[in-house]
Scaffold this motif. Structure first.
Motif, short mmCIF file in Angstrom:
data_model
loop_
_atom_site.label_atom_id
_atom_site.label_comp_id
_atom_site.label_asym_id
_atom_site.label_seq_id
_atom_site.Cartn_x
_atom_site.Cartn_y
_atom_site.Cartn_z
N GLU A 68 13.16 17.11 -21.76
CA GLU A 68 13.06 18.22 -21.35
C GLU A 68 13.97 18.25 -20.12
O GLU A 68 14.46 19.53 -19.73
N LEU A 69 13.87 17.35 -19.27
CA LEU A 69 14.83 17.31 -17.79
C LEU A 69 15.89 17.39 -18.78
O LEU A 69 17.19 18.22 -17.98
N GLU A 70 16.51 16.38 -19.47
CA GLU A 70 18.02 16.38 -20.05
C GLU A 70 18.38 17.74 -20.59
O GLU A 70 19.57 18.34 -20.06
N ILE A 71 17.51 18.25 -21.36
CA ILE A 71 18.11 19.58 -22.06
C ILE A 71 18.18 20.68 -20.72
O ILE A 71 19.18 21.41 -21.07
N THR A 72 17.36 20.83 -19.95
CA THR A 72 17.38 21.99 -18.87
C THR A 72 18.36 21.64 -17.77
O THR A 72 18.52 22.72 -17.21
N GLU A 73 18.55 20.23 -17.49
CA GLU A 73 19.50 20.09 -16.49
C GLU A 73 20.96 19.57 -16.72
O GLU A 73 21.79 19.79 -15.76
N LYS A 74 21.21 18.99 -17.77
CA LYS A 74 22.41 18.42 -17.89
C LYS A 74 23.36 19.05 -18.75
O LYS A 74 24.70 18.65 -19.17
N HIS A 75 22.89 20.49 -18.97
CA HIS A 75 23.78 20.96 -19.93
C HIS A 75 24.10 22.76 -19.44
O HIS A 75 23.22 23.21 -18.65
N ASP A 76 25.28 23.25 -19.82
CA ASP A 76 25.53 24.61 -19.51
C ASP A 76 25.11 25.24 -21.02
O ASP A 76 24.72 24.50 -22.09
N ALA A 77 25.46 26.32 -21.24
CA ALA A 77 25.17 27.04 -22.43
C ALA A 77 26.22 26.57 -23.45
O ALA A 77 25.81 26.39 -24.78
N THR A 78 27.54 26.40 -23.09
CA THR A 78 28.47 26.07 -24.13
C THR A 78 28.07 24.61 -24.72
O THR A 78 28.13 24.38 -25.89
N SER A 79 27.72 23.57 -23.97
CA SER A 79 27.29 22.18 -24.34
C SER A 79 26.18 22.11 -25.10
O SER A 79 25.92 21.50 -26.01
N LEU A 80 25.24 22.98 -24.66
CA LEU A 80 23.98 23.10 -25.30
C LEU A 80 24.24 23.92 -26.82
O LEU A 80 23.60 23.20 -27.79
N ALA A 81 25.10 24.66 -26.96
CA ALA A 81 25.35 25.32 -28.11
C ALA A 81 25.91 24.31 -29.09
O ALA A 81 25.40 23.91 -30.30
N GLU A 82 26.87 23.42 -28.65
CA GLU A 82 27.59 22.27 -29.20
C GLU A 82 26.34 21.25 -29.65
O GLU A 82 26.55 20.57 -30.59
N ALA A 83 25.24 21.06 -28.93
CA ALA A 83 24.59 19.82 -29.25
C ALA A 83 23.49 20.45 -30.17
O ALA A 83 23.39 19.70 -31.12
N ILE A 84 23.30 21.72 -30.22
CA ILE A 84 22.34 22.20 -31.19
C ILE A 84 23.22 22.34 -32.70
O ILE A 84 22.68 21.61 -33.56
N ALA A 85 24.28 22.57 -32.60
CA ALA A 85 25.23 22.25 -33.82
C ALA A 85 25.37 21.30 -34.23
O ALA A 85 25.47 21.10 -35.58
N ALA A 86 25.46 20.31 -33.38
CA ALA A 86 25.71 18.70 -33.99
C ALA A 86 24.30 18.23 -34.33
O ALA A 86 24.27 16.92 -34.51
#
Length: 556
Positions: A68-86
């Motif tokens: 949860e810390l990694e998801i909320t702290e290590k990403h912006d929206a762009t990288s989060l969208a990429e991570a979910i798509a992958a």
């Protein structure tokens, strides 16, 4: 809910209304509490003696897992969208992390007005099923959590104008929400705004929102709940609105990115139930708030490529190039040290010096030309804006507030002078003529200085103390001339003991008051942003310039 009431930090109590009004507020708070399990409550001793800076508590309190810390702290929206798509994360896993972090953030800074995790989880589950079944995302924001400002309609929730009496039940998404939802965004909360949506201090019938970096300072307004929630990393991307600085001020106070487009670039259809008299003279704009420059570009691109002009006839059809189209020639950057009306407080002066030094480095001389920029009649513009914001004399605002027994807050009173009165049609027409004449003069002043963009302050200082944010000159000016602007973080933070230059001389009575506020205040730890502006409808060029500047200024 358990036996313990949801704890929330109160740094400065608000004025009480009538007994009936106070009773009618309670269900609003209960609705949020009912969606926050007691195992997410922070320890009571934290509320008995809260620290000045609460920004790091979510990451250190032990309530969030490593993932949860990694998801909320290590990403912006762009990288989060990429991570979910992958398929690095599921949409459900991501929204659960942000739901929990938003619940923690609310206890610390009171940023939420509505919280609907069940709806968000249902939406995220459908997105996961779609990706599993088709192998494709629904759009470029697939699974990305998005927070949204209180006045913006979202189906199944309510909205308000910042007063209890103006609460509406909404059965339909406003156009912006509909576009983002279709692109895959997941909505899970709405965030606080000021009474009447017209302050740079976020206090309303939902309570007072605090600054994450110094709870005795404001988070800004009117999109203050967004600024605070994103600053606490309880959101990765949000939607704000701006008619006098309402995206840029809270973004600046909370150390995040915020973009105010030229009016009618992005849709506001369905965001307000009824007319806003100020828009007779100065149009509001809506735009993104978030953690990175590329996220500002991402949301803008997603919305513009949805062709909102086909639904909202006010929108000007635009092809978005943004960061993908950097300016190819030498960029002419004007730096505004002050606007000739109010000298910025010391941390802002340090941030300007930081920017000037980087931009003037000889290694950048082939791509950037730095020039001094003199603002045009800033005091005159400030006086005009203050008058033009209330062509109805504020009668509608006061009636809406007092009808429920709600108290009129200090900054609402400051907005509406005692001698304010309803303007007639001729007077409104005259105001618009004044505005348009000023804009024509401003174009000439800009042309004479031959710059592409201007970098300057976004407020007279860092975040001000609660109930003292009255000097909008560095943001409202750009609404008055309708130029786009974006605020970006700097490494500068306010420090104890900073003083004005020895040769300081006040530029105006307001300038003197701003110094007095600094000398008597405690701004320690407050972040400092700067603002960059371009010509009206040169939003693509603004981002094209930022594409050139982002590496020089180390922008995310």
């Amino acid at each position: 809910m358990g036996s313990r009431s949801l704890p929330i930090i109160v740094a400065k109590p608000m004025i009480q209304g009538t007994a009936e009004y106070e009773a009618n507020r309670l269900p609003l708070f209960a609705a949020i509490s009912s969606n926050i399990p007691e195992e997410w409550y922070l320890p009571q001793e934290l509320f008995d003696n809260p620290p000045k800076n609460v920004s790091n508590i979510p990451s250190t309190c032990g309530l969030l897992s490593a993932e949860e810390l990694e998801i909320t702290e290590k990403h912006d929206a762009t990288s989060l969208a990429e991570a979910i798509a992958a398929r690095q994360y599921s949409a459900v896993t991501v929204i659960k992390a942000f739901i929990k972090r938003a619940a923690i953030a609310h206890q610390l800074v009171r940023c939420l007005t509505q919280f609907f995790p069940k709806d968000a989880l249902e939406q995220a589950t459908k997105l996961d099923e779609h990706l599993t079944t088709t192998g494709k995302t629904v759009g470029p924001l697939h699974g990305v959590p998005v927070s949204i400002k209180e006045h913006m309609a979202i189906a199944g929730q309510s909205s308000s104008f910042g007063e209890l009496s103006t609460t509406f039940s909404d059965d339909k998404d406003c156009l912006m929400v509909a576009i983002l939802r279709k692109a895959g965004a997941v909505f899970y909360c709405k965030t606080n705004q000021p009474q009447a949506i017209m302050h740079m201090d976020c206090s309303s019938h939902f309570g007072r929102t605090l600054n994450p970096y110094n709870i005795y300072l404001t988070c800004g307004g009117s999109s203050g709940g967004e600024g605070a929630l994103i600053g606490m990393k309880g959101s990765v991307l949000g939607v704000g609105s701006d008619i006098g600085g309402s995206i840029r001020a809270p973004a600046a106070y909370c150390g995040i990115y915020g973009y105010k487009p030229t009016s009618n670039m992005l849709p506001m259809q369905g965001m307000l139930r009824g007319a806003m008299p100020a828009e007779l003279n100065i149009l509001a704009a809506t735009g993104p708030m978030g953690r990175s420059l590329r996220d500002m570009n991402l949301m803008t691109r997603v919305v513009i490529e949805a062709d909102p002009f086909l639904v909202d006839p006010k929108i000007i059809p635009t092809v978005w190039k943004g960061l993908q189209d950097p300016i190819k020639r030498r960029l002419k950057v004007g730096i505004m040290e002050n606007d000739g009306f109010i000298e910025p407080q010391p941390p802002v002066k340090r941030a300007l010096a930081w920017a000037r030094k980087l931009l003037s480095d000889p290694k950048n001389s082939e791509i950037i030309e730095v020039k001094d920029f003199q603002q045009y009649k800033a005091e005159d513009a400030f006086r005009k804006v203050s008058r033009m914001f209330i062509p109805d004399g504020g009668a509608g605002i006061i009636e809406a507030i007092e009808s429920s027994g709600e108290p009129v807050l200090p900054l609402t009173r400051a907005l509406i002078p005692d001698n304010a009165k309803m303007s007639n049609a001729v007077e409104v027409s005259d105001m618009r003529f004044e505005r348009d004449t000023f804009r024509t003069e401003y174009v000439a002043a800009w042309n004479a200085q031959d710059v592409d963009v201007v970098i300057g302050p976004c407020y007279v200082g860092p975040a001000p103390a609660h109930d003292t944010a009255r000097y909008w000159t560095y943001t409202s000016f750009w609404n008055f001339v309708d130029h786009p602007g974006l605020v970006f973080p700097t490494p500068i933070k306010a420090e104890l003991g900073e003083k004005y230059a020895e040769d300081y001389k006040p530029l105006s009575e307001e300038c003197k008051q701003v110094k007095e506020l600094w000398d008597g205040g405690d701004f320690e730890g407050a972040p400092v942003n700067l603002q960059i502006n371009a010509r009206k409808y040169h939003d693509n060029q603004l981002f094209g310039a930022l594409a050139v500047l982002k590496d020089v200024l180390s922008l995310a």
